[in-house]
Scaffold this motif. Structure first.
Motif, PDB file in Angstrom:
ATOM      1  N   ALA A 119       0.829  -1.207   0.000  1.00  0.00           N
ATOM      2  CA  ALA A 119       0.000   0.000   0.000  1.00  0.00           C
ATOM      3  C   ALA A 119       0.863   1.256   0.000  1.00  0.00           C
ATOM      4  CB  ALA A 119      -0.922  -0.020   1.217  1.00  0.00           C
ATOM      5  N   ASP A 120       2.161   1.082  -0.307  1.00  0.00           N
ATOM      6  CA  ASP A 120       3.083   2.209  -0.387  1.00  0.00           C
ATOM      7  C   ASP A 120       3.242   2.921   0.968  1.00  0.00           C
ATOM      8  OD1 ASP A 120       4.946   3.669  -1.764  1.00  0.00           O
ATOM      9  OD2 ASP A 120       3.523   5.089  -2.639  1.00  0.00           O
ATOM     10  N   ILE A 121       3.130   2.150   2.049  1.00  0.00           N
ATOM     11  CA  ILE A 121       3.403   2.671   3.392  1.00  0.00           C
ATOM     12  C   ILE A 121       4.889   2.422   3.649  1.00  0.00           C
ATOM     13  CG2 ILE A 121       2.949   2.344   5.852  1.00  0.00           C
ATOM     14  CD1 ILE A 121       0.084   1.449   5.052  1.00  0.00           C
ATOM     15  N   GLU A 122       5.595   3.453   4.111  1.00  0.00           N
ATOM     16  CA  GLU A 122       7.057   3.341   4.082  1.00  0.00           C
ATOM     17  C   GLU A 122       7.704   2.751   5.330  1.00  0.00           C
ATOM     18  OE1 GLU A 122      10.598   6.233   2.639  1.00  0.00           O
ATOM     19  OE2 GLU A 122       8.575   6.685   1.931  1.00  0.00           O
ATOM     20  N   THR A 123       7.199   3.108   6.518  1.00  0.00           N
ATOM     21  CA  THR A 123       7.894   2.693   7.740  1.00  0.00           C
ATOM     22  C   THR A 123       6.953   1.999   8.722  1.00  0.00           C
ATOM     23  OG1 THR A 123       7.421   4.746   8.928  1.00  0.00           O
ATOM     24  CG2 THR A 123       9.416   4.733   7.561  1.00  0.00           C
ATOM     25  N   VAL A 124       7.556   1.356   9.725  1.00  0.00           N
ATOM     26  CA  VAL A 124       6.793   0.731  10.805  1.00  0.00           C
ATOM     27  C   VAL A 124       5.898   1.780  11.473  1.00  0.00           C
ATOM     28  CG1 VAL A 124       7.005  -0.265  13.131  1.00  0.00           C
ATOM     29  CG2 VAL A 124       8.430  -1.138  11.264  1.00  0.00           C
ATOM     30  N   ALA A 168      -7.944 -14.142   0.259  1.00  0.00           N
ATOM     31  CA  ALA A 168      -7.269 -12.915   0.701  1.00  0.00           C
ATOM     32  C   ALA A 168      -6.481 -12.294  -0.453  1.00  0.00           C
ATOM     33  CB  ALA A 168      -6.346 -13.213   1.879  1.00  0.00           C
ATOM     34  N   TYR A 169      -5.844 -13.144  -1.259  1.00  0.00           N
ATOM     35  CA  TYR A 169      -5.067 -12.643  -2.400  1.00  0.00           C
ATOM     36  C   TYR A 169      -5.991 -11.904  -3.386  1.00  0.00           C
ATOM     37  CZ  TYR A 169      -1.897 -12.497  -6.395  1.00  0.00           C
ATOM     38  OH  TYR A 169      -1.114 -12.062  -7.437  1.00  0.00           O
ATOM     39  N   GLN A 170      -7.125 -12.520  -3.665  1.00  0.00           N
ATOM     40  CA  GLN A 170      -8.062 -11.906  -4.613  1.00  0.00           C
ATOM     41  C   GLN A 170      -8.617 -10.590  -4.069  1.00  0.00           C
ATOM     42  OE1 GLN A 170     -10.301 -15.607  -4.906  1.00  0.00           O
ATOM     43  NE2 GLN A 170      -9.851 -15.734  -7.095  1.00  0.00           N
ATOM     44  N   THR A 171      -8.956 -10.571  -2.780  1.00  0.00           N
ATOM     45  CA  THR A 171      -9.489  -9.347  -2.176  1.00  0.00           C
ATOM     46  C   THR A 171      -8.435  -8.249  -2.174  1.00  0.00           C
ATOM     47  OG1 THR A 171     -10.810 -10.764  -0.736  1.00  0.00           O
ATOM     48  CG2 THR A 171     -10.728  -8.441  -0.174  1.00  0.00           C
ATOM     49  N   LEU A 172      -7.217  -8.633  -1.832  1.00  0.00           N
ATOM     50  CA  LEU A 172      -6.112  -7.670  -1.773  1.00  0.00           C
ATOM     51  C   LEU A 172      -5.861  -7.047  -3.148  1.00  0.00           C
ATOM     52  CD1 LEU A 172      -4.023  -6.668   0.323  1.00  0.00           C
ATOM     53  CD2 LEU A 172      -2.577  -8.602  -0.323  1.00  0.00           C
ATOM     54  N   THR A 173      -5.846  -7.877  -4.182  1.00  0.00           N
ATOM     55  CA  THR A 173      -5.543  -7.345  -5.515  1.00  0.00           C
ATOM     56  C   THR A 173      -6.718  -6.574  -6.105  1.00  0.00           C
ATOM     57  OG1 THR A 173      -6.023  -9.557  -6.391  1.00  0.00           O
ATOM     58  CG2 THR A 173      -3.718  -8.996  -6.112  1.00  0.00           C
ATOM     59  N   GLN A 174      -7.948  -6.943  -5.727  1.00  0.00           N
ATOM     60  CA  GLN A 174      -9.108  -6.243  -6.280  1.00  0.00           C
ATOM     61  C   GLN A 174      -9.503  -5.016  -5.475  1.00  0.00           C
ATOM     62  OE1 GLN A 174     -12.021  -9.408  -6.503  1.00  0.00           O
ATOM     63  NE2 GLN A 174     -10.701 -10.564  -7.882  1.00  0.00           N
ATOM     64  N   ALA A 197       5.892 -10.057  -6.449  1.00  0.00           N
ATOM     65  CA  ALA A 197       5.766  -9.701  -7.870  1.00  0.00           C
ATOM     66  C   ALA A 197       6.681  -8.515  -8.197  1.00  0.00           C
ATOM     67  CB  ALA A 197       4.318  -9.350  -8.210  1.00  0.00           C
ATOM     68  N   GLY A 198       7.168  -7.816  -7.155  1.00  0.00           N
ATOM     69  CA  GLY A 198       8.084  -6.692  -7.378  1.00  0.00           C
ATOM     70  C   GLY A 198       7.396  -5.399  -7.753  1.00  0.00           C
ATOM     71  N   GLN A 199       6.113  -5.325  -7.447  1.00  0.00           N
ATOM     72  CA  GLN A 199       5.348  -4.126  -7.781  1.00  0.00           C
ATOM     73  C   GLN A 199       4.215  -3.974  -6.774  1.00  0.00           C
ATOM     74  OE1 GLN A 199       2.999  -3.914 -11.513  1.00  0.00           O
ATOM     75  NE2 GLN A 199       4.641  -2.596 -12.257  1.00  0.00           N
ATOM     76  N   ASP A 200       4.048  -2.765  -6.211  1.00  0.00           N
ATOM     77  CA  ASP A 200       2.984  -2.590  -5.223  1.00  0.00           C
ATOM     78  C   ASP A 200       1.632  -2.427  -5.918  1.00  0.00           C
ATOM     79  OD1 ASP A 200       2.682   0.093  -5.993  1.00  0.00           O
ATOM     80  OD2 ASP A 200       3.867   0.869  -4.307  1.00  0.00           O
ATOM     81  N   LEU A 201       0.584  -2.255  -5.123  1.00  0.00           N
ATOM     82  CA  LEU A 201      -0.766  -2.207  -5.687  1.00  0.00           C
ATOM     83  C   LEU A 201      -1.010  -0.949  -6.502  1.00  0.00           C
ATOM     84  CD1 LEU A 201      -2.664  -3.598  -2.547  1.00  0.00           C
ATOM     85  CD2 LEU A 201      -2.203  -4.839  -4.671  1.00  0.00           C
ATOM     86  N   GLN A 202      -0.136   0.049  -6.336  1.00  0.00           N
ATOM     87  CA  GLN A 202      -0.240   1.286  -7.124  1.00  0.00           C
ATOM     88  C   GLN A 202       0.591   1.213  -8.410  1.00  0.00           C
ATOM     89  OE1 GLN A 202       0.400   1.377  -3.641  1.00  0.00           O
ATOM     90  NE2 GLN A 202      -1.786   1.708  -3.395  1.00  0.00           N
ATOM     91  N   GLY A 203       1.315   0.096  -8.586  1.00  0.00           N
ATOM     92  CA  GLY A 203       2.121  -0.053  -9.797  1.00  0.00           C
ATOM     93  C   GLY A 203       3.560   0.428  -9.666  1.00  0.00           C
ATOM     94  N   ASN A 204       3.977   0.828  -8.458  1.00  0.00           N
ATOM     95  CA  ASN A 204       5.385   1.207  -8.253  1.00  0.00           C
ATOM     96  C   ASN A 204       6.247  -0.047  -8.153  1.00  0.00           C
ATOM     97  OD1 ASN A 204       4.595   4.013  -7.798  1.00  0.00           O
ATOM     98  ND2 ASN A 204       3.825   3.293  -5.826  1.00  0.00           N
ATOM     99  N   SER A 205       7.394  -0.044  -8.859  1.00  0.00           N
ATOM    100  CA  SER A 205       8.285  -1.208  -8.828  1.00  0.00           C
ATOM    101  C   SER A 205       9.338  -1.070  -7.739  1.00  0.00           C
ATOM    102  CB  SER A 205       8.982  -1.363 -10.174  1.00  0.00           C
ATOM    103  OG  SER A 205       8.014  -1.648 -11.158  1.00  0.00           O
TER     104      SER A 205
END
Length: 217
Positions: free
Chosen positions: A35-40, A198-204, A137-145
């Motif tokens: 989700a592009d969250i950077e730190t703890v 969970a995988y399907q929900t996460l990606t959708q 996959a090397g890419q977050d849900l926003q498409g950042n690699s």
């Protein structure tokens, strides 16, 4: 003989730390990084993620631990959440996400296996495994690699290339990696199904959608 006695008592605390502290760190790392969250610190300030960690620690990790008399796992969970929230080092989630294939067996999968053997479910771990699979996959849900830093990175890339458009084949291929996932856990149909869901929900529906779905079950 005093020293010897202490050594005999270290194992439960080591398992407690691995499953509760390190296991929570890994949950934060894979779900947060997607989700592009950077730190703890940023992750623990996400209200639903924090609730997930608490549910994981007390509902799935703590019940698998056999601790000596007088150890309060509720208090330990609270102290960990407070420590994560006070993360002055700004511990990076991408760093914690490294080498998942080597870390997740001790942090998540051995506990989930114990629960599975006792006929219990591990929905938080299942969501974590789904996030880890998607993370590799090397890419977050926003498409950042980003680079996937793991000894098995090449195998992961091949699996995503082969099965990327077929979640059920992808999840099955990951669960079949017996150098990472215990055979008996992979054979637990309810666990495998909850990882796939969970995988399907996460990606959708993204992180918030996946956390909301978990809340409901």
């Amino acid at each position: 003989a005093e020293g010897v006695e202490m050594v005999a008592d270290v194992a439960p605390f080591e398992t407690m730390k691995l499953r509760m502290l390190n296991g929570s760190h890994s949950l934060l790392a894979y779900l947060g990084a997607l989700a592009d969250i950077e730190t703890v610190y940023d992750g623990i300030n996400h209200v639903e993620l924090r609730a997930l960690l608490r549910r994981y620690m007390l509902g799935e990790a703590a019940p698998t631990l056999e601790m000596p008399e007088g150890i309060d796992l509720d208090a330990y969970a609270d102290s960990l959440l407070a420590r994560f929230a006070n993360d002055s080092l700004r511990h990076r989630l991408q760093q914690i996400a490294m080498d998942g294939s080597q870390k997740l067996p001790q942090r998540w999968l051995s506990g989930a296996l114990e629960r599975s053997a006792a006929g219990q479910t591990s929905p938080c771990v299942a969501l974590g495994v789904a996030a880890w699979i998607r993370y590799t996959a090397g890419q977050d849900l926003q498409g950042n690699s980003y680079p996937v830093d793991d000894p098995l990175a090449k195998r992961f890339a091949e699996l995503h290339q082969m099965h990327g458009s077929d979640p059920s084949a992808l999840v099955a291929a990951y669960l079949a990696m017996d150098d990472v996932v215990p055979n008996a856990l992979a054979a637990d149909k309810a666990f495998a199904q909850s990882v796939l869901t969970a995988y399907q929900t996460l990606t959708q529906d993204g992180l918030n959608g996946a956390l909301a779905a978990l809340e409901r079950n």
